[in-house]
Write a protein that holds these residues in place. Structure first.
Motif, short mmCIF file in Angstrom:
data_model
loop_
_atom_site.label_atom_id
_atom_site.label_comp_id
_atom_site.label_asym_id
_atom_site.label_seq_id
_atom_site.Cartn_x
_atom_site.Cartn_y
_atom_site.Cartn_z
N LEU A 1 44.10 63.06 6.09
CA LEU A 1 45.14 63.93 5.53
C LEU A 1 45.11 65.32 6.19
O LEU A 1 45.81 66.23 5.74
N ARG B 1 46.64 65.62 -0.39
CA ARG B 1 47.82 64.82 -0.02
C ARG B 1 49.05 65.70 0.18
O ARG B 1 49.97 65.33 0.91
N ALA B 2 49.07 66.86 -0.48
CA ALA B 2 50.21 67.78 -0.36
C ALA B 2 50.03 68.77 0.79
O ALA B 2 50.99 69.48 1.16
N THR C 1 52.59 60.91 2.27
CA THR C 1 51.63 61.51 1.34
C THR C 1 50.84 60.40 0.65
O THR C 1 50.29 60.59 -0.43
N LEU D 1 52.93 66.53 -6.41
CA LEU D 1 53.44 66.27 -5.06
C LEU D 1 54.92 66.66 -4.97
O LEU D 1 55.36 67.25 -3.98
#
Ligand code: ZN
Length: 274
Positions: free
Chosen positions: A58, A93-94, A82, A129
């Motif tokens: 990531l 993930r963001a 994501t 997210l």
């Protein structure tokens, strides 16, 4: 009918060079493949990042390098993943969304069993997210692994985290998720708001028949090595070959492919460069 938006899902997080030499892993390889797919008819590419060992990551800097190299050579829409295979920490993930502010990013609006793990997305995670995408000006592609995820996506609209029109990707044929059948695709496509757009991503040998069906149904199509390694039984594919085949079928069905700028208009994205 609108022109057909083809998304090339170039690499995903699972395929390795041992499985197929055609999967792009490094940023330069990914950019080269993106350019070839765009020339073959793709209006959008969906990308995952890998580290130097080829493992999913990531790392926002690797995503940024992929994004920069593609954008230097092509105006294709870049949609970043994501997905959680590279790690399940929500802020991680963001991170690439916040760093790059890409035009699009994937957003899975629920949990699903993958063959090797649970892909867990609680309401809290989904909203976090979605908020990151809203702040970045990134349009989400709602990844729909079962029908309840459509309702979850619509709840994000109610909460002011996502603006209509929405764009959905119906993921079919993944063991643990919904099957790849015409009935399922018709049901899902009739279950979304009328101003929405949708595409279909079917796994493995279902990729081609579900794509052909979507072309006829005024949907859009995602193909690529993330979802399917083969051109036909026993013959490994390149991303470019998979895109070019869909473009040919679409032309025969009187749905010429959309250029990246035409895809932006169809998907209600701001014009390029804004
Ligand atoms: Zn993906």
């Amino acid at each position: 009918m609108d022109r057909l938006v083809i998304t090339a899902a170039l690499n995903g997080s699972m395929p390795t060079k041992e499985m197929t030499p055609h999967v792009p892993i490094g940023p330069e390889e990914i950019a080269e493949d993106a350019v070839r797919c765009c020339q073959a008819g793709a209006g959008m590419v969906h990308v995952h990042a890998r580290d130097h060992q080829g493992k999913p990551t990531l790392d926002p800097e690797i995503f940024a390098e992929i994004h920069r190299r593609i954008s230097q050579r092509s105006d294709v829409i870049v949609q970043i993943s994501t997905g959680g295979r590279a790690g399940m920490d929500t802020e991680a993930r963001a991170a690439a969304v916040r760093r790059i502010r890409p035009e699009m990013a994937s957003l899975t609006t629920g949990s699903v069993n993958f063959p090797d793990q649970v892909f867990a997305n609680s309401t809290e995670v989904i909203e976090q997210l979605a908020r990151a995408m809203q702040e970045a000006g990134t349009k989400p592609e709602m990844e729909i692994f079962e029908a309840g995820m459509i309702d979850n996506a619509l709840r994000l609209v109610d909460r002011g985290l996502v603006a209509r029109p929405l764009h959905f990707d119906f993921v079919l044929g993944l063991p643990g998720g919904q099957g790849a059948t015409a009935r399922t695709l018709i049901f899902l496509s009739e279950s979304i708001p009328a101003d929405s757009t949708w595409t279909v991503a079917a796994m493995g040998r279902w990729q081609l028949p579900m794509a052909a069906l979507a072309i006829a149904m005024d949907g859009h199509v995602r193909v690529g090595l993330e979802d399917n390694l083969y051109y036909r039984r026993g013959e490994l594919a390149t991303n470019q070959q998979l895109v070019a085949r869909i473009a040919r079928i679409a032309a025969e069905l009187d749905r010429p492919v959309a250029t990246p700028d035409e895809a932006r208009e169809i998907l209600a994205l701001p014009p390029h460069g804004d």
